[in-house]
Design a protein around this motif. Structure first.
Motif, PDB file in Angstrom:
ATOM      1  N   PHE A  69       0.735  -1.293  -0.043  1.00  0.00           N
ATOM      2  CA  PHE A  69      -0.101   0.005   0.030  1.00  0.00           C
ATOM      3  C   PHE A  69       0.848   1.380  -0.057  1.00  0.00           C
ATOM      4  O   PHE A  69       0.440   2.229  -0.384  1.00  0.00           O
ATOM      5  CB  PHE A  69      -0.921  -0.075   1.276  1.00  0.00           C
ATOM      6  N   LEU A  81       2.399   6.582  -1.958  1.00  0.00           N
ATOM      7  CA  LEU A  81       1.362   5.699  -1.910  1.00  0.00           C
ATOM      8  C   LEU A  81       1.647   4.630  -2.987  1.00  0.00           C
ATOM      9  O   LEU A  81       2.121   5.111  -4.040  1.00  0.00           O
ATOM     10  CB  LEU A  81       0.062   6.223  -2.310  1.00  0.00           C
ATOM     11  N   HIS A  82       1.157   3.276  -2.873  1.00  0.00           N
ATOM     12  CA  HIS A  82       1.694   2.215  -3.731  1.00  0.00           C
ATOM     13  C   HIS A  82       0.616   1.438  -4.725  1.00  0.00           C
ATOM     14  O   HIS A  82      -0.431   1.719  -4.305  1.00  0.00           O
ATOM     15  CB  HIS A  82       3.047   1.611  -3.216  1.00  0.00           C
ATOM     16  N   VAL A  83       0.959   0.435  -5.323  1.00  0.00           N
ATOM     17  CA  VAL A  83       0.163  -0.044  -6.147  1.00  0.00           C
ATOM     18  C   VAL A  83      -1.040  -0.863  -5.418  1.00  0.00           C
ATOM     19  O   VAL A  83      -2.170  -0.872  -6.127  1.00  0.00           O
ATOM     20  CB  VAL A  83       1.231  -1.109  -6.836  1.00  0.00           C
ATOM     21  N   ALA A  84      -0.858  -1.172  -4.452  1.00  0.00           N
ATOM     22  CA  ALA A  84      -2.126  -1.813  -3.637  1.00  0.00           C
ATOM     23  C   ALA A  84      -3.490  -0.743  -3.651  1.00  0.00           C
ATOM     24  O   ALA A  84      -4.504  -1.328  -3.791  1.00  0.00           O
ATOM     25  CB  ALA A  84      -1.624  -2.562  -2.219  1.00  0.00           C
ATOM     26  N   CYS A  85      -3.156   0.404  -3.279  1.00  0.00           N
ATOM     27  CA  CYS A  85      -4.021   1.340  -3.400  1.00  0.00           C
ATOM     28  C   CYS A  85      -4.912   1.527  -4.532  1.00  0.00           C
ATOM     29  O   CYS A  85      -5.963   1.621  -4.714  1.00  0.00           O
ATOM     30  CB  CYS A  85      -3.520   2.766  -3.023  1.00  0.00           C
ATOM     31  N   LEU A  86      -4.070   1.394  -5.871  1.00  0.00           N
ATOM     32  CA  LEU A  86      -4.662   1.230  -7.030  1.00  0.00           C
ATOM     33  C   LEU A  86      -5.630  -0.121  -7.314  1.00  0.00           C
ATOM     34  O   LEU A  86      -6.586   0.141  -7.984  1.00  0.00           O
ATOM     35  CB  LEU A  86      -3.569   1.426  -8.301  1.00  0.00           C
ATOM     36  N   ILE A  87      -5.015  -1.094  -7.040  1.00  0.00           N
ATOM     37  CA  ILE A  87      -5.613  -2.321  -6.992  1.00  0.00           C
ATOM     38  C   ILE A  87      -6.995  -2.392  -6.231  1.00  0.00           C
ATOM     39  O   ILE A  87      -8.214  -2.757  -7.003  1.00  0.00           O
ATOM     40  CB  ILE A  87      -4.834  -3.481  -6.623  1.00  0.00           C
ATOM     41  N   VAL A  88      -6.768  -1.964  -5.120  1.00  0.00           N
ATOM     42  CA  VAL A  88      -8.305  -1.819  -4.384  1.00  0.00           C
ATOM     43  C   VAL A  88      -9.198  -0.797  -4.786  1.00  0.00           C
ATOM     44  O   VAL A  88     -10.317  -1.158  -5.340  1.00  0.00           O
ATOM     45  CB  VAL A  88      -7.729  -1.549  -2.825  1.00  0.00           C
ATOM     46  N   GLY A  89      -8.507   0.297  -5.427  1.00  0.00           N
ATOM     47  CA  GLY A  89      -9.723   1.228  -5.884  1.00  0.00           C
ATOM     48  C   GLY A  89     -10.158   0.613  -7.188  1.00  0.00           C
ATOM     49  O   GLY A  89     -11.460   1.178  -7.328  1.00  0.00           O
ATOM     50  N   GLN A  90      -9.425   0.209  -8.158  1.00  0.00           N
ATOM     51  CA  GLN A  90      -9.853  -0.371  -9.269  1.00  0.00           C
ATOM     52  C   GLN A  90     -10.750  -1.430  -9.175  1.00  0.00           C
ATOM     53  O   GLN A  90     -12.041  -1.695  -9.843  1.00  0.00           O
ATOM     54  CB  GLN A  90      -8.772  -1.062 -10.122  1.00  0.00           C
ATOM     55  N   ALA A  91     -10.555  -2.083  -8.164  1.00  0.00           N
ATOM     56  CA  ALA A  91     -11.749  -3.490  -7.755  1.00  0.00           C
ATOM     57  C   ALA A  91     -13.109  -2.504  -7.217  1.00  0.00           C
ATOM     58  O   ALA A  91     -14.277  -3.138  -7.692  1.00  0.00           O
ATOM     59  CB  ALA A  91     -11.308  -4.427  -6.641  1.00  0.00           C
ATOM     60  N   VAL A  92     -13.030  -1.532  -6.596  1.00  0.00           N
ATOM     61  CA  VAL A  92     -14.126  -0.760  -6.167  1.00  0.00           C
ATOM     62  C   VAL A  92     -14.911  -0.260  -7.465  1.00  0.00           C
ATOM     63  O   VAL A  92     -16.206  -0.466  -7.338  1.00  0.00           O
ATOM     64  CB  VAL A  92     -13.960   0.316  -5.180  1.00  0.00           C
ATOM     65  N   GLY A 146     -11.715   9.191  -6.996  1.00  0.00           N
ATOM     66  CA  GLY A 146     -11.174   9.152  -5.549  1.00  0.00           C
ATOM     67  C   GLY A 146     -10.756  10.203  -4.902  1.00  0.00           C
ATOM     68  O   GLY A 146     -10.362  10.020  -3.635  1.00  0.00           O
TER      69      GLY A 146
ATOM     70  N   CYS B  28      -9.847  -8.119  -4.313  1.00  0.00           N
ATOM     71  CA  CYS B  28      -9.430  -7.874  -5.446  1.00  0.00           C
ATOM     72  C   CYS B  28      -9.030  -8.941  -6.410  1.00  0.00           C
ATOM     73  O   CYS B  28      -8.521 -10.124  -5.787  1.00  0.00           O
ATOM     74  CB  CYS B  28      -7.943  -7.035  -5.040  1.00  0.00           C
ATOM     75  N   PRO B  29      -9.232  -8.919  -7.784  1.00  0.00           N
ATOM     76  CA  PRO B  29      -9.316  -7.838  -8.534  1.00  0.00           C
ATOM     77  C   PRO B  29     -10.763  -7.305  -8.700  1.00  0.00           C
ATOM     78  O   PRO B  29     -11.132  -6.244  -9.385  1.00  0.00           O
ATOM     79  CB  PRO B  29      -8.399  -7.832  -9.762  1.00  0.00           C
ATOM     80  N   LEU B  79     -12.223   3.523  -1.799  1.00  0.00           N
ATOM     81  CA  LEU B  79     -11.775   4.200  -2.891  1.00  0.00           C
ATOM     82  C   LEU B  79     -10.920   5.299  -2.239  1.00  0.00           C
ATOM     83  O   LEU B  79      -9.850   5.776  -2.901  1.00  0.00           O
ATOM     84  CB  LEU B  79     -12.808   4.993  -3.763  1.00  0.00           C
ATOM     85  N   LEU B  81      -8.833   5.337   0.144  1.00  0.00           N
ATOM     86  CA  LEU B  81      -7.819   4.658   0.709  1.00  0.00           C
ATOM     87  C   LEU B  81      -6.431   4.925  -0.143  1.00  0.00           C
ATOM     88  O   LEU B  81      -5.990   3.978  -0.635  1.00  0.00           O
ATOM     89  CB  LEU B  81      -7.762   3.154   0.992  1.00  0.00           C
ATOM     90  N   PHE B  83      -6.490   5.784  -3.355  1.00  0.00           N
ATOM     91  CA  PHE B  83      -6.684   5.720  -4.694  1.00  0.00           C
ATOM     92  C   PHE B  83      -6.385   7.233  -5.395  1.00  0.00           C
ATOM     93  O   PHE B  83      -5.798   7.561  -6.470  1.00  0.00           O
ATOM     94  CB  PHE B  83      -7.797   5.085  -4.971  1.00  0.00           C
ATOM     95  N   GLY B  84      -7.378   8.181  -4.816  1.00  0.00           N
ATOM     96  CA  GLY B  84      -7.529   9.453  -5.367  1.00  0.00           C
ATOM     97  C   GLY B  84      -5.983   9.992  -5.379  1.00  0.00           C
ATOM     98  O   GLY B  84      -5.639  10.755  -6.187  1.00  0.00           O
TER      99      GLY B  84
END
Lengths: 286, 258
Positions: A69, A81-92, A146, B28-29, B79, B81, B83-84
């Motif tokens: 994260f 911030l790192h890739v897991a934030c993107l992965i979780v966000g994309q899943a949402v 986001g 995920c994913p 989101l 967490l 992402f933005g």
């Protein structure tokens, strides 16, 4: 001065569990304390924003790093911030009915009216952008997917609050009164928005950070009971001429139509394995 | 800084956060709805532990409870967490326009991805009209040792991490003899700056990949492109496509300069 940025609801938990739950909530709060303008944050800055000791903050950051994260920049005390934030966000985003229904509607809207359009939902004290589109050639307002917009002083937040039962409205307004004493303009703006929403189902404010930007918003009652908000952002030219004002009025009408379109589309969209959530996000200000 | 990992309260705190993060990532994913039992299997955590964590995450809005299925899934609040904040400065967004122009001009599929476990996750995918049949989209996961992007990423590892990973690859993909192909990719990157695979992931699809240097995410992002093999046979991939991908990479890196 250190100021805790999170609140826990521990009353219903046994004492031996509260400290453990704290560390989970605190760890997630660390992710929230990064802002889009932060390229990297020093450990001390994260600790300061969280109101925690550097040692505790380091523990949280290192655990977040193990799970992808955050990333510690080599040889420094800085974290990004790192890739897991993107992965979780994309899943949402991939499973959101609002995103699936709203995204195809936003592009034609900005193609016709320019500026930026978005769909938001309430999250704590803010409105969370779930989907957005920006007209070709328009400089982004910086409100990407986001990102969070303050609830109390923006059209998006006002449109959401207007749609709430009076008991919730009262809680929020009382909170505004106590937190922003002496700032009567904030409440007047809210009441002006409410009046506009009653009459036209759309309201308008200036951006709290950039007065050259105009925010407009209209609420959407989604089939699952959640209130979303469609909003748009326009840049106001220095010479605010009548023609431009007319354009904004027409855009406001189009925004209310967009809200109805989204409401309609959301009832048709199906996400595999998805269903209406049991409850809305917490409505009460914390 | 000294990290007192003997401290018991430290261990507990870290363990709880770690379990919560594991549970979040279990969705995920695709954010498929899961019940406590399924989460327990997916994460290896006991059901009571899963139950406590899902209760906390639901109360804080990061999970939604679906009553008709008695399952959970990530809520929209998740989101928030990072992402933005990340996507605004993320190279994906800043590179997107160049990627799409490249895909249109070269009539191929171009991808920006990062590594996650034994896969490369495709974050940004742009395709030209001639690449419509290649089955890769945003969120697709490509097997690390089989993809050109994965091999480019492996090449960026320090020696010790590389040895560890190659051992993991051998145990995850037994009997596949992937080491020779990965070594060959290293040699290509050393000579040319990019590596090439031929029908490695998908029949009749060739791919080229190279790392992107980014100050705040060093050794993380990989740029790759895929083409139908009949249009780009191996020689064209090496002599034409690879150098063009390097040009794109340099242009993106220039854009990312502060």
């Amino acid at each position: 001065m250190r100021r805790p940025k999170f609140q826990t609801r521990q009353d219903d938990l046994p004492a031996n569990l509260t400290s453990q739950i704290d560390s989970l909530q605190r760890g997630l709060e660390v992710l929230r304390c990064f802002r889009s303008t932060d390229t990297a944050l020093e450990l001390a800055e994260v600790a300061n924003r969280m109101g925690l000791s550097k040692l505790t903050t380091l523990r949280l950051l290192e655990t977040l790093e193990q799970h992808g994260f955050v990333l510690r920049l080599k040889g420094t005390d800085k974290f990004v911030l790192h890739v897991a934030c993107l992965i979780v966000g994309q899943a949402v985003l991939g499973s959101s009915v609002i995103v699936k229904a709203g995204s195809p509607l936003l592009k034609p809207f900005v193609d016709r009216w320019g500026g930026q359009a978005m769909v938001c939902v309430q999250e704590r004290l803010e409105m969370l952008v779930l989907s957005q589109a920006t007209a070709h050639g328009v400089t982004s307002s910086g409100l990407g997917v986001g990102m969070r917009i303050p609830l109390i002083n923006t059209a998006m937040g006002h449109a959401w609050l207007w749609s709430q039962p009076s008991q919730i409205q009262t809680t929020w307004i009382d909170r505004m009164r106590s937190d922003h004493k002496g700032q009567g303009a904030m409440l007047s703006n809210l009441y002006r928005s409410f009046q506009s929403l009653e009459e036209k189902r759309v309201c308008q404010t200036f951006s709290p950070e950039r007065p050259d930007l105009i925010y407009m918003a209209s609420p959407v009652n989604l089939p699952n009971g959640v209130i979303a908000v469609v909003g748009c952002v326009h840049s106001q030219s220095v010479n605010y001429i009548e023609k431009e004002s007319e354009q904004l009025r027409n855009c406001a009408i189009a925004l209310t139509q967009l809200a109805f379109q989204l409401q309609d589309e959301a009832s048709r969209v199906r996400i595999p394995n998805a269903a209406a959530p049991h409850k809305q996000l917490s409505h009460k200000p914390k | 800084m000294v990290f007192p990992n003997q401290d018991e309260s430290y261990s507990k705190a870290v363990r709880v956060l770690s379990r919560g993060l594991t549970l979040i990532r279990a969705f995920c994913p695709r954010n498929r709805p899961l019940n406590n039992g399924e989460l327990s299997v997916a994460t290896g955590l006991t059901r009571p532990t899963v139950s406590r964590i899902t209760a906390t995450l639901t109360r804080t809005g990061y999970l939604d409870y679906l009553p008709n299925q008695a399952r959970y899934r990530l809520g929209e609040a998740a989101l928030a967490l990072g992402f933005g904040a990340l996507s605004g400065q993320d190279i994906r967004l800043r590179a997107r326009e160049r990627l799409q122009r490249f895909a249109d001009r070269e009539d191929l599929l171009v991808v920006l991805g990062t590594r996650d476990e034994m896969t490369m996750v495709c974050h940004e995918v742009c395709r030209g009209r001639g690449a419509l049949t290649i089955r890769v989209g945003a969120g697709s996961r490509l097997l690390l040792p089989y993809s050109a992007m994965g091999r480019a990423w492996i090449n960026s590892l320090p020696l010790s991490a590389r040895h560890t990973l190659l051992d993991e690859i051998e145990s995850t993909f037994p009997g596949q003899n992937l080491r020779a192909a990965i070594d060959e990719a290293d040699e290509q990157i050393r000579k040319l700056g990019f590596c090439v695979t031929f029908s490695s992931l998908e029949p009749d699809v060739n791919s080229v990949a190279t790392m992107v240097d980014h100050e705040h995410a060093p050794d993380q992002y990989v740029l790759g492109c895929s083409v139908p093999a009949f249009r780009y046979p191996p020689d064209r991939c090496r002599e034409e496509l690879g150098p063009r991908l390097l040009e794109l990479r340099h242009a993106i890196e220039q854009d990312l300069q502060p």
